[in-house]
Write a protein that holds these residues in place. Structure first.
Motif, short mmCIF file in Angstrom:
data_model
loop_
_atom_site.label_atom_id
_atom_site.label_comp_id
_atom_site.label_asym_id
_atom_site.label_seq_id
_atom_site.Cartn_x
_atom_site.Cartn_y
_atom_site.Cartn_z
N THR A 1 5.88 -23.34 10.37
CA THR A 1 5.60 -22.04 9.77
C THR A 1 6.37 -20.91 10.47
OG1 THR A 1 3.70 -21.58 11.19
CG2 THR A 1 3.25 -22.73 9.11
N SER A 2 6.91 -21.20 11.64
CA SER A 2 7.67 -20.18 12.36
C SER A 2 9.06 -20.05 11.75
CB SER A 2 7.81 -20.59 13.83
OG SER A 2 8.91 -19.93 14.41
N PRO A 3 9.52 -18.80 11.53
CA PRO A 3 10.89 -18.64 11.04
C PRO A 3 11.92 -19.35 11.93
CG PRO A 3 9.70 -16.60 10.79
CD PRO A 3 8.80 -17.52 11.57
N LEU A 4 11.64 -19.49 13.21
CA LEU A 4 12.57 -20.19 14.10
C LEU A 4 12.39 -21.71 14.05
CD1 LEU A 4 12.67 -17.99 17.36
CD2 LEU A 4 14.31 -18.06 15.48
N LYS A 5 11.36 -22.17 13.32
CA LYS A 5 11.09 -23.61 13.13
C LYS A 5 10.88 -24.36 14.44
CE LYS A 5 11.48 -23.43 8.65
NZ LYS A 5 10.26 -22.89 8.09
N ARG A 6 10.30 -23.68 15.41
CA ARG A 6 9.96 -24.34 16.67
C ARG A 6 8.90 -23.54 17.39
NH1 ARG A 6 12.11 -21.79 21.17
NH2 ARG A 6 13.84 -20.37 20.82
N LEU A 7 8.27 -24.18 18.38
CA LEU A 7 7.33 -23.48 19.26
C LEU A 7 8.13 -22.72 20.30
CD1 LEU A 7 4.85 -26.45 19.88
CD2 LEU A 7 4.62 -24.62 18.19
N ALA A 8 7.47 -21.76 20.96
CA ALA A 8 8.12 -21.07 22.08
C ALA A 8 8.05 -21.94 23.33
CB ALA A 8 7.41 -19.74 22.36
N ASP A 9 9.08 -21.85 24.14
CA ASP A 9 9.02 -22.41 25.49
C ASP A 9 8.33 -21.37 26.37
OD1 ASP A 9 10.90 -24.51 27.39
OD2 ASP A 9 10.01 -22.74 28.33
N PRO A 10 7.41 -21.78 27.26
CA PRO A 10 6.72 -20.78 28.11
C PRO A 10 7.68 -19.88 28.89
CG PRO A 10 5.74 -22.97 28.41
CD PRO A 10 6.90 -23.15 27.48
N ALA A 11 8.86 -20.38 29.21
CA ALA A 11 9.83 -19.55 29.95
C ALA A 11 10.28 -18.36 29.12
CB ALA A 11 11.03 -20.40 30.36
N GLU A 12 10.28 -18.52 27.78
CA GLU A 12 10.69 -17.42 26.91
C GLU A 12 9.65 -16.29 26.93
OE1 GLU A 12 13.32 -19.54 23.51
OE2 GLU A 12 11.23 -20.19 23.54
N THR A 13 8.38 -16.68 27.05
CA THR A 13 7.31 -15.68 27.17
C THR A 13 7.37 -15.01 28.54
OG1 THR A 13 6.03 -17.20 25.82
CG2 THR A 13 4.84 -15.35 26.77
N ALA A 14 7.64 -15.83 29.56
CA ALA A 14 7.73 -15.30 30.93
C ALA A 14 8.83 -14.27 31.07
CB ALA A 14 7.94 -16.46 31.91
N ALA A 15 9.91 -14.42 30.29
CA ALA A 15 11.02 -13.46 30.35
C ALA A 15 10.54 -12.07 29.92
CB ALA A 15 12.18 -13.93 29.48
N ALA A 16 9.71 -12.03 28.86
CA ALA A 16 9.18 -10.74 28.39
C ALA A 16 8.22 -10.15 29.43
CB ALA A 16 8.47 -10.94 27.06
N ILE A 17 7.42 -11.01 30.03
CA ILE A 17 6.47 -10.55 31.06
C ILE A 17 7.24 -9.94 32.24
CG2 ILE A 17 4.74 -11.34 32.74
CD1 ILE A 17 3.93 -13.50 30.60
N ALA A 18 8.29 -10.61 32.67
CA ALA A 18 9.09 -10.12 33.81
C ALA A 18 9.71 -8.77 33.50
CB ALA A 18 10.16 -11.14 34.18
N PHE A 19 10.16 -8.60 32.27
CA PHE A 19 10.77 -7.32 31.88
C PHE A 19 9.74 -6.19 31.97
CE2 PHE A 19 11.55 -4.21 28.43
CZ PHE A 19 12.71 -3.63 28.92
N LEU A 20 8.56 -6.42 31.38
CA LEU A 20 7.52 -5.36 31.40
C LEU A 20 7.01 -5.11 32.81
CD1 LEU A 20 5.52 -6.23 28.15
CD2 LEU A 20 6.96 -4.22 28.54
N ALA A 21 7.09 -6.11 33.67
CA ALA A 21 6.63 -5.96 35.06
C ALA A 21 7.66 -5.24 35.92
CB ALA A 21 6.35 -7.35 35.65
N SER A 22 8.88 -5.11 35.41
CA SER A 22 9.97 -4.56 36.22
C SER A 22 10.10 -3.05 36.06
CB SER A 22 11.29 -5.22 35.81
OG SER A 22 11.75 -4.66 34.58
N ASP A 23 11.04 -2.48 36.82
CA ASP A 23 11.32 -1.04 36.71
C ASP A 23 12.30 -0.72 35.58
OD1 ASP A 23 9.65 -0.62 38.86
OD2 ASP A 23 11.27 -0.67 40.34
#
Ligand SMILES: NC(=O)c1ccc[n+]([C@@H]2O[C@H](COP(=O)([O-])OP(=O)(O)OC[C@H]3O[C@@H](n4cnc5c(N)ncnc54)[C@H](O)[C@@H]3O)[C@@H](O)[C@H]2O)c1
Length: 255
Positions: free
Chosen positions: A210-232
């Motif tokens: 059902t995802s337009p990307l036709k795959r699940l997310a890898d947890p590292a892809e979520t972690a990248a967004a978290i690291a960005f918001l945690a940064s300056d």
């Protein structure tokens, strides 16, 4: 990659999935990390592997929070980042949910997150050089498009979204240099999804389709967004939400 060298972070639910990927990512970006989890064996192993420090914690036990924050501040002298990632699911609809199941989901997903924010802000206000910090709370696309099969999970994650906004506005109005944002993951290939797959075989493949990307997310892809918001890197982002869902919430039903 955001530069997190010199930053001190706490990551809850560090033993597996998105939490483990976040510890890996923050360490790679240069942060010192105190990882916490209710699963002592897996949490300690992940922290040893990544050079993080581990503390066993049930985030729902709000009395643990001041101690966890104090542990980071005593060790490194400050607290810059809190990632409230620990979370849990049930498989109970509105007709099946018990008071006990509801309370446990809420204690972990929303009360634990609130208590983490409260304790972190108390320390971040007193950081050497003046108040500073970044809090990232983890919600879910289930807080946007609900699962009929888990009424407590969906509604608790909805509460996380508004909790983050209330905290962001409070800190801004008080003049604290403390940001609070929410990451909203979509279907991510972790133990939570494996649990759901056990109850509903074929679920993972169906969700991926059902995802337009036709795959699940890898947890590292979520972690990248978290690291960005945690940064300056994003000083004007507070009270914001970042979807990491492969456009799952963007697609019109039927397309
Ligand atoms: N995987 C997904 O598809 C998905 C989607 C949206 C949101 N999320 C959210 O992402 C976060 C991480 O989930 P995940 O997918 O990595 O799952 P996961 O099961 O792999 O990891 C969750 C971690 O939280 C820990 N934990 C559970 N209860 C705890 C407690 N009371 N105190 C401390 N630690 C506790 C577990 O031991 C585990 O290590 C959760 O908040 C979840 O709701 C996940």
């Amino acid at each position: 990659m955001p530069d997190l060298s010199g930053k001190i972070a706490i990551v809850t639910g560090c033993a597996s999935g998105i939490g483990a990927a976040t510890v890996r990512r923050l360490r790679a970006d240069g942060a010192e990390v105190l990882g916490t989890d209710i699963n002592a064996e897996k949490g300690a192993a992940l922290c040893e592997e990544t050079g993080a420090t581990f503390a066993v914690q049930d985030v729902a036990d709000t009395a643990t929070w001041p101690q966890i924050v104090a542990q980071a501040v005593e060790r490194w002298g400050r607290l810059d980042i809190l990632v409230n990632n620990a979370g849990t699911v049930s498989s109970l609809s509105i007709e099946d949910v018990t008071d006990a199941a509801w309370d446990r989901i809420y204690d972990i997903n929303i009360k634990g997150t609130m208590a983490g924010c409260r304790a972190a802000i108390a320390a971040m206000k007193d950081n050497p050089g003046g108040s500073s910090g970044a809090i990232v709370n983890i919600a879910s696309t289930s807080a946007i498009a609900a699962l009929p099969t888990d009424v407590a999970y969906c509604s608790s994650k909805g509460a996380v979204r508004v909790l983050s906004k209330s905290i962001a506005v409070h800190c801004a109005q008080k003049g604290y240099n403390i940001r609070c944002n929410t990451v909203i993951p979509g279907a991510t290939d972790t133990d939570i999804l494996a649990q759901a797959e056990n109850l509903m075989p074929g679920l993972k493949a169906a969700v991926a389709q059902t995802s337009p990307l036709k795959r699940l997310a890898d947890p590292a892809e979520t972690a990248a967004a978290i690291a960005f918001l945690a940064s300056d890197e994003c000083p004007y982002m507070t009270g914001a939400e970042m979807l990491v869902d492969g456009a799952m919430m963007a697609v019109h039903p039927g397309f």
